[in-house]
Write a protein that holds these residues in place. Structure first.
Motif, PDB file in Angstrom:
ATOM      1  N   PRO A   8       3.963  -2.198  18.765  1.00 21.67           N
ATOM      2  CA  PRO A   8       3.058  -2.041  17.617  1.00 21.67           C
ATOM      3  C   PRO A   8       3.594  -2.754  16.381  1.00 21.67           C
ATOM      4  CG  PRO A   8       4.333  -0.052  17.958  1.00 21.67           C
ATOM      5  CD  PRO A   8       4.645  -0.958  19.114  1.00 21.67           C
ATOM      6  N   ARG A   9       2.685  -3.172  15.529  1.00 18.59           N
ATOM      7  CA  ARG A   9       3.053  -3.759  14.250  1.00 18.59           C
ATOM      8  C   ARG A   9       2.512  -2.864  13.143  1.00 18.59           C
ATOM      9  NH1 ARG A   9       2.131 -10.265  14.199  1.00 18.59           N
ATOM     10  NH2 ARG A   9       3.958 -10.772  15.446  1.00 18.59           N
ATOM     11  N   PRO A  10       3.381  -2.438  12.247  1.00 24.08           N
ATOM     12  CA  PRO A  10       2.892  -1.647  11.118  1.00 24.08           C
ATOM     13  C   PRO A  10       1.923  -2.486  10.286  1.00 24.08           C
ATOM     14  CG  PRO A  10       5.288  -1.565  11.260  1.00 24.08           C
ATOM     15  CD  PRO A  10       4.829  -2.599  12.226  1.00 24.08           C
ATOM     16  N   ARG A  11       0.775  -1.914   9.948  1.00 19.65           N
ATOM     17  CA  ARG A  11      -0.220  -2.641   9.158  1.00 19.65           C
ATOM     18  C   ARG A  11      -1.050  -1.681   8.339  1.00 19.65           C
ATOM     19  NH1 ARG A  11      -5.312  -3.596  12.082  1.00 19.65           N
ATOM     20  NH2 ARG A  11      -5.391  -5.627  11.114  1.00 19.65           N
ATOM     21  N   LEU A  12      -1.415  -2.136   7.153  1.00 22.12           N
ATOM     22  CA  LEU A  12      -2.248  -1.353   6.245  1.00 22.12           C
ATOM     23  C   LEU A  12      -3.200  -2.287   5.523  1.00 22.12           C
ATOM     24  CD1 LEU A  12       0.452   1.008   4.678  1.00 22.12           C
ATOM     25  CD2 LEU A  12      -1.377   1.677   6.246  1.00 22.12           C
ATOM     26  N   PRO A  13      -4.329  -1.771   5.046  1.00 23.11           N
ATOM     27  CA  PRO A  13      -5.260  -2.612   4.292  1.00 23.11           C
ATOM     28  C   PRO A  13      -4.596  -3.200   3.045  1.00 23.11           C
ATOM     29  CG  PRO A  13      -6.305  -0.548   4.888  1.00 23.11           C
ATOM     30  CD  PRO A  13      -4.853  -0.416   5.228  1.00 23.11           C
ATOM     31  N   TYR A  14      -5.088  -4.344   2.620  1.00 21.66           N
ATOM     32  CA  TYR A  14      -4.548  -5.042   1.461  1.00 21.66           C
ATOM     33  C   TYR A  14      -5.605  -5.085   0.366  1.00 21.66           C
ATOM     34  CZ  TYR A  14      -2.374  -8.709  -1.290  1.00 21.66           C
ATOM     35  OH  TYR A  14      -1.799  -9.413  -2.305  1.00 21.66           O
ATOM     36  N   PRO A  15      -5.300  -4.941  -0.892  1.00 26.81           N
ATOM     37  CA  PRO A  15      -4.000  -4.752  -1.535  1.00 26.81           C
ATOM     38  C   PRO A  15      -3.626  -3.287  -1.739  1.00 26.81           C
ATOM     39  CG  PRO A  15      -5.609  -5.235  -3.229  1.00 26.81           C
ATOM     40  CD  PRO A  15      -6.338  -5.250  -1.900  1.00 26.81           C
ATOM     41  N   ARG A  16      -4.608  -2.388  -1.828  1.00 23.62           N
ATOM     42  CA  ARG A  16      -4.290  -0.973  -2.105  1.00 23.62           C
ATOM     43  C   ARG A  16      -4.118  -0.215  -0.788  1.00 23.62           C
ATOM     44  NH1 ARG A  16      -4.521   0.639  -7.215  1.00 23.62           N
ATOM     45  NH2 ARG A  16      -4.793   2.815  -6.651  1.00 23.62           N
ATOM     46  N   ILE A  17      -3.100   0.665  -0.768  1.00 24.86           N
ATOM     47  CA  ILE A  17      -2.831   1.427   0.446  1.00 24.86           C
ATOM     48  C   ILE A  17      -2.984   2.924   0.208  1.00 24.86           C
ATOM     49  CG2 ILE A  17      -1.399  -0.350   1.484  1.00 24.86           C
ATOM     50  CD1 ILE A  17       1.053   1.201   0.588  1.00 24.86           C
ATOM     51  N   ASP A  18      -3.640   3.304  -0.866  1.00 21.14           N
ATOM     52  CA  ASP A  18      -3.948   4.713  -1.087  1.00 21.14           C
ATOM     53  C   ASP A  18      -5.397   4.952  -0.678  1.00 21.14           C
ATOM     54  OD1 ASP A  18      -4.945   3.167  -3.190  1.00 21.14           O
ATOM     55  OD2 ASP A  18      -4.860   4.818  -4.599  1.00 21.14           O
TER      56      ASP A  18
END
Length: 193
Positions: A71-81
């Motif tokens: 797995p690759r850690p990933r989050l939406p860009y730019p805000r992660i809240d």
């Protein structure tokens, strides 16, 4: 009425446990991930997501050719809240796949916080489907595959565990005892100031 509803709603955020502060953007997350041995890739896609690749040497997993990639850690860009709980769980599990911490909450945890009057004003929010939840998440920040993997079905046959959830320790090579588990850590990463 809408203002009253907005006051009652809360969003989730990823918190850095050491400082007990929420991490709201990737600009705040990148230095933390760098110290952990992850490198940020350029964000891509629409909506944009930022992925992190584990680049620390001595990576402890060896996978046969027929297994899916790690797995690759990933989050939406730019805000992660303001993300769905399943998105945060996937991120934290991906980070812990490489770090193998016995208690990942020593590093990151997820907490609720109120919506921000300016940053969250023009966003489209969806209520999480948990019972009586006051938590909301930004529309477009939950992928169907992540939801399917981490959503615990309320059906009586599920038993609380989804067969789709991958246990990261199962994916590691358990047969080779000659693999070196040595890691070099900078002294300033150990000493807490």
């Amino acid at each position: 009425m809408e203002e009253c509803m907005r006051e009652c709603m809360r969003k989730l955020a990823l918190w850095f446990t050491r400082t007990f502060k929420p991490i709201v953007t990737h600009d705040e997350l990148v230095p933390i991930m760098d110290k952990l041995g992850f490198e940020a890739l350029p964000h891509a896609g629409s909506p944009a997501w930022k992925e992190y690749v584990y680049v620390a040497r001595g990576c402890r997993y060896l996978l046969p050719a027929d297994t899916p990639p790690p797995p690759r850690p990933r989050l939406p860009y730019p805000r992660i809240d303001g993300l769905h709980i399943c998105t945060y769980r996937a991120f934290i599990d991906s980070v812990n796949f490489y770090l193998e911490m016995s208690n990942i909450s020593d590093l990151f945890h997820i907490r609720g916080m109120p919506l921000h009057r300016i940053h969250d004003k023009n966003k489209k929010w969806r209520r999480m489907e948990e019972e009586e939840s006051v938590f909301v998440y930004r529309d477009g920040t939950l992928e169907q595959g992540t939801y399917n993997q981490y959503n615990v079905s309320k059906s009586p046959n599920s038993g609380g565990n989804s067969p789709n959830i991958i246990n990261s320790k199962v994916m590691r090579n358990k047969g080779d005892t000659n693999v070196s588990h040595t890691a070099i850590v900078r002294l300033n990463d150990i000493i807490v100031s």
